[in-house]
Design a protein around this motif. Structure first.
Motif, PDB file in Angstrom:
ATOM      1  N   THR A  15      -2.039  12.704  -8.961  1.00  0.00           N
ATOM      2  CA  THR A  15      -1.593  11.655  -8.037  1.00  0.00           C
ATOM      3  C   THR A  15      -2.442  10.387  -8.167  1.00  0.00           C
ATOM      4  N   THR A  16      -1.771   9.248  -8.141  1.00  0.00           N
ATOM      5  CA  THR A  16      -2.484   7.975  -8.155  1.00  0.00           C
ATOM      6  C   THR A  16      -3.331   7.865  -6.879  1.00  0.00           C
ATOM      7  N   LYS A 115     -11.578   5.827 -14.293  1.00  0.00           N
ATOM      8  CA  LYS A 115     -11.305   5.357 -15.656  1.00  0.00           C
ATOM      9  C   LYS A 115     -11.812   6.359 -16.677  1.00  0.00           C
ATOM     10  N   VAL A 119      -7.659   8.855 -14.682  1.00  0.00           N
ATOM     11  CA  VAL A 119      -6.928   9.037 -13.427  1.00  0.00           C
ATOM     12  C   VAL A 119      -6.452   7.665 -12.952  1.00  0.00           C
ATOM     13  N   ASP A 120      -5.173   7.573 -12.553  1.00  0.00           N
ATOM     14  CA  ASP A 120      -4.653   6.296 -12.058  1.00  0.00           C
ATOM     15  C   ASP A 120      -5.128   6.053 -10.631  1.00  0.00           C
ATOM     16  N   TYR A 121      -5.264   4.792 -10.281  1.00  0.00           N
ATOM     17  CA  TYR A 121      -5.697   4.481  -8.909  1.00  0.00           C
ATOM     18  C   TYR A 121      -5.123   3.159  -8.450  1.00  0.00           C
ATOM     19  N   TRP A 122      -5.014   3.034  -7.134  1.00  0.00           N
ATOM     20  CA  TRP A 122      -4.676   1.758  -6.515  1.00  0.00           C
ATOM     21  C   TRP A 122      -5.980   1.015  -6.292  1.00  0.00           C
ATOM     22  N   GLN A 206       2.820   6.413  -1.702  1.00  0.00           N
ATOM     23  CA  GLN A 206       4.177   6.643  -2.186  1.00  0.00           C
ATOM     24  C   GLN A 206       4.654   5.477  -3.036  1.00  0.00           C
ATOM     25  N   SER A 207       3.708   4.695  -3.451  1.00  0.00           N
ATOM     26  CA  SER A 207       3.913   3.601  -4.399  1.00  0.00           C
ATOM     27  C   SER A 207       5.203   2.817  -4.217  1.00  0.00           C
ATOM     28  N   ILE A 208       5.158   1.966  -3.266  1.00  0.00           N
ATOM     29  CA  ILE A 208       6.264   1.058  -2.978  1.00  0.00           C
ATOM     30  C   ILE A 208       6.188  -0.108  -3.978  1.00  0.00           C
ATOM     31  N   GLY A 210       6.168  -3.124  -6.742  1.00  0.00           N
ATOM     32  CA  GLY A 210       5.308  -4.242  -7.068  1.00  0.00           C
ATOM     33  C   GLY A 210       3.868  -3.982  -6.674  1.00  0.00           C
ATOM     34  N   GLU A 211       3.099  -5.004  -6.649  1.00  0.00           N
ATOM     35  CA  GLU A 211       1.691  -4.836  -6.343  1.00  0.00           C
ATOM     36  C   GLU A 211       1.489  -4.855  -4.849  1.00  0.00           C
TER      37      GLU A 211
END
Lengths: 224, 684
Positions: A15-16, A115, A119-122, A206-208, A210-211
């Protein structure tokens, strides 16, 4: 078939992540009802994030306090599952600059860790709460303000600056966060604030599009 | 399952197919026009025909749209908007000689009454009376008829017979009647639009938003529906359980009710599309003010992908007995549905793991279908991970996605199904997801090709156990220089489906995992052993290709494991490897770094005997320093000569003389030289 899956949550959880650093004032002036309310709010926050499966796998939380025993890392980053809800106590001064320095360093290190593991992250969140005037090292405070505000300008850090009560130094908060106006917490509505925060973590996880994540509308927790 | 036709639907279908239908201003502005237009346009769409609106009517609408009366202006604006959005189904006709609308109808009906059946939709009784009067003149000579209808308070058609007494009581509709299902099309349900609607979108005026317990009305089936229980709430609206079995109702938030959204919805409802597992809008929902506020759809079952398959811990709890065959079967089920949508020119747009629910590998549900891209109406939303690099950071409200864009999302969904939850571009040293996608520096290897940035953990094993064809398809899609990397070259849903069906049959027959049993696991513990020649390492017990083992030990155990020792020079820990142990080789006294440093030349001198220059290594320097000696002055060969002549004389005089002599002999190999001359040397 899944039993062979590893135990390192950092690597095994795809999960991000939403790294959140709570940088909280626990100085003497918070003694009594304010610290009790803050603890209640934190508990609420931990419970609500844990209740949402996606937010739970995404939230990566660390707590830095200033006051009680100076500025210190109260709890290092860990996923919520591994974290017991902390119990804060209030005493001492308000070394906000030192605390911010720790908070920014921890966030930076955490990003590097993501990194290094693929792992992906906001972009990280920094929640800064204070009820008074910083009285720690002035240079540390200046440096931290500069660093935080420039990260904010580059959109590499989301800062949520919150003033508690009438004595909160809103000027210093707005220097930390020039692009997001500091909010004054109405009464001691920590629970409401942390509810909003947990919903925002859910929404972000829940990654809406765009940024820019469309955070839930602020309820009645500010005086604005 | 097709939508049953109500009597109202049947009537209007018949009118548009068998006659030329004209619309009057007052009907277009009628308060129940919004309900009526759903019926009208869905009928026109399936018949492939249009209604006629005189240019004069448009002019009247425009005049009303700018009038001071808010209600009138609003109704006229809505009608104009509706006409503009449905250009395809409306023919605007007029000539400069036209005077006013009523007159135009009179003229045109007189002119065409002998060539066509004609229908006028108007609320105007007087006009109806006059137009119907034409029938009296023609009845003897023509088989064509003129009919006049009006929009009723139910948004349906009622007869307008020009008789004021009966006008107020007339009504049609009411009892629902099941008729034969809409016939399935041989052609796609929709066309693929190349350009977005030019009509700007805007939020509709506020209206009553129904709540739990309220009674609402389904527009096509003409039935009352009760919202019995709230199931969820999100950014767009709320979803309710309803009194209609198996159907749930989505009610939009007031600020999400926009022209585009409702127009798209009406098109979706009107076309009669249906596919099990795709929760397509089956009917529009009206509030008690006659405004569309939401839609009905089949109820979905199961868990969202994001809350089941895409988080390993939840996958384990929710589907404990799944293996890799289940994942591949799930991929095939999903692909079949997407493929069906694509064959009907429907682009999902916002493919994401919260919009797909999984009940079992063969039972999935697509929800939030009202966001699909339908013809010229875009899908206004999307998420980063499923957005192709060429459209990253664009505003989804402002353009139409292509099938090429969509194929990227399909590939991502498949990748994240096979490596449960892991986005394709997560990698060591990665940036944020947007930059990772735009760089297209895909990190999973294909043969020898790799950027060596594959994420840590089980992911590389999951990847390793995929069949080569699937790996190749992913690699060529995600890697910037891959043969399917660009929008126009991407692998289609149909092609993916064929690939995954092949993979599934390999797994189902047991052939694939017969070579390497680890290949059936969702999270294998090691890389695939393609030869099938599996042996365990004698030390760690893990499985490897037998050919790669040395004397039964794996490379990792031999070269990276052993006894921990300390370097005698730098005192850092160093490894006495199992390889060296196994070979019976004595442990090194210094670590690799020190060994290399010791071999380096640190000084250069000129030999006083021969005049040639010679060098001193770090090893020699440290040796002399340790012994407390001066560095040699002569070159190695002069030193050797000197040592030989000295050792000859030493042999003779050894017994007599024990006089200490300066040692200045150091060769390339101190140790061996030292051994030869050991015992002969005296130190000053």
């Amino acid at each position: 078939m899944l039993n062979d899956f590893g135990n390192d949550d950092l690597i095994d959880n795809p999960t991000t992540r939403v790294p959140v650093c709570l940088c909280l004032d626990t100085s003497g002036s918070m003694l009594g009802q304010p610290i009790d309310e803050l603890n209640r709010g934190l508990k609420q926050f931990f419970q609500e994030v844990a209740a949402d499966e996606v937010a739970q796998s995404a939230a990566d939380i660390c707590i830095v306090t200033f006051g009680d025993k100076g500025a210190r890392l109260f709890q290092d980053f860990s996923s919520l599952e591994a974290t017991a809800c902390p119990q804060l106590t209030a005493s001492g001064g308000t070394p906000m600059g030192e605390a911010l320095t720790i908070a920014l360093d921890k966030l930076e290190q955490r990003k590097q860790k993501y990194k290094d593991s693929g792992v992906d992250y906001w972009q990280p969140w920094l929640v800064l709460m204070t009820d008074g005037q910083p009285n720690g090292d002035k240079l540390a405070l200046e440096a931290a303000c500069l660093k935080a505000s420039s990260l904010q300008a580059e959109k590499k850090l989301n800062i949520f600056p919150i003033g508690i009560g009438k004595d909160a130094d809103m000027t210093v908060l707005s220097r930390v966060s020039p692009y997001r106006t500091p909010l004054k917490l109405a009464g001691l509505k920590f629970v409401e604030f942390f509810q909003w925060l947990s919903r925002s973590v859910s929404r972000t996880s829940q990654s809406i599009p765009g940024e820019k994540v469309e955070l839930p509308p602020n309820g009645d927790w500010t005086t604005l | 399952m097709a939508t049953p036709q109500s009597r109202d639907t049947k009537l209007i279908n018949e009118l548009v197919t068998k006659s030329k239908v004209f619309m009057d201003t007052c009907s277009l502005m009628h308060e129940h026009y919004m309900e009526f237009e759903t019926l009208l346009f869905s009928a026109l769409r399936s018949a492939g025909t249009y209604v006629i609106v005189p240019k004069k009517v448009i002019e009247e609408l425009e005049k009303h749209a700018h009038s001071g009366n808010e209600k009138t202006a609003g109704a006229a604006q809505y009608a104009l908007r509706s006409i503009s959005l449905n250009k395809k189904w409306i023919s605007i006709k007029g000539e400069p000689s036209d005077n006013f609308a009523d007159n135009v109808f009179q003229t045109q009906f007189s002119k065409f009454r002998l060539q066509y059946n004609l229908t006028l939709i108007t609320q105007d009784i007087k006009l109806a009376h006059d137009i119907l009067g034409l029938n009296a003149i023609t009845s003897q000579r023509s088989s064509y008829r003129i009919k006049v209808y009006r929009i009723t308070s139910h948004g349906t058609l009622g007869i307008n017979d020009g008789n004021i007494d009966r006008f107020n009581n007339a009504r049609t509709g009411g009892k629902k009647q099941d008729v034969e299902p809409v016939k399935s099309h041989g052609r796609p349900f929709f066309s693929l639009a190349s350009r977005m609607t030019s009509e700007p979108d805007s939020i509709l005026p506020p209206t009553v938003i129904p709540q739990v317990g309220d009674l609402v009305r389904a527009g096509v089936s003409r039935t009352n529906v009760r919202l019995t229980k709230q199931l969820g709430a999100g950014g767009e609206g709320m979803v309710f359980e309803t009194s209609v079995s198996g159907q749930v109702c989505k009610i939009y938030n007031a600020r999400k009710r926009s022209f585009h959204r409702l127009e798209k919805l009406k098109r979706m409802v009107g076309c009669g599309f249906s596919c099990s597992g795709i929760c397509w809008p089956t009917d529009v929902i009206f509030n008690n003010e006659g405004h569309i506020v939401g839609y009905l759809m089949p109820k979905a079952k199961g868990f969202e992908l994001q809350r089941s398959v895409f988080i390993p811990k939840l996958l384990q709890t929710k589907f404990p007995d799944w293996d890799r065959t289940s994942l591949v079967r799930l991929a095939v089920t999903i692909l079949e549905k997407i493929s069906y949508l694509h064959s009907n020119n429907i682009i999902m747009g916002d493919i994401n793991p919260l919009n797909i629910l999984v009940a079992s590998p063969t039972e999935v549900y697509f929800v939030d279908t009202d966001s699909f891209q339908i013809e010229e109406f875009p899908c206004a939303v999307g998420t980063i991970n499923f957005t192709a690099p060429e459209i990253q950071q664009r505003n989804f409200q402002t353009f139409l996605r292509t099938l090429g864009n969509e194929y990227f999302a399909v590939a991502t969904l498949l990748f994240m199904t096979m490596l449960p939850g892991k986005p394709p571009y997560s990698q060591l040293g990665g940036e944020d997801p947007v930059s990772n996608i735009k760089r297209m520096d895909f990190s999973y290897p294909l043969g020898d090709k790799t950027n060596s940035r594959t994420p840590d953990g089980a992911w590389r094993f999951c990847w390793s156990h995929l069949p080569y064809k699937i790996k190749d398809a992913f690699y060529q899609t995600f890697r910037y220089d891959g043969s399917h990397a660009s929008e126009k070259d991407r692998i289609s849903t149909e092609e993916w489906l064929a690939l995954f069906k092949e993979y599934l049959s390999l797994l189902e027959s047991g052939r694939y995992q017969s070579r390497d049993p680890e290949s059936i696991k969702i999270f294998p513990r090691r890389f695939k052993i393609p030869s099938g020649n599996i042996a365990r390492c004698r030390l760690c017990g893990q499985e490897f290709d037998a050919d790669t083992l040395e004397k039964g030990y794996c490379k990792s155990c031999l070269y990276s494991k052993g006894e921990e020792m300390v370097c005698s020079r730098c005192h850092k820990p160093m490894l006495y490897t199992n390889k060296h142990k196994l070979e019976g080789r004595a442990p090194d006294s210094v670590c690799k770094e020190c060994f290399e440093e010791l071999a380096k030349v640190c000084m250069t001198f000129t030999c006083p005997d021969c005049g040639k220059s010679f060098s001193i290594t770090q090893r020699e320097k440290e040796y002399f320093e340790k012994k407390g000696l001066q560095l040699p002055k002569r070159c190695p060969s002069c030193r050797k000569k000197k040592a030989e002549s000295r050792s000859q004389s030493e042999t003779h005089s050894l017994k007599r003389s024990t006089t200490a002599r300066k040692q200045d002999l150091v060769g390339e190999d101190i140790r061996s030289l030292f051994d030869t001359i050991r015992g002969f040397l005296n130190f000053k």
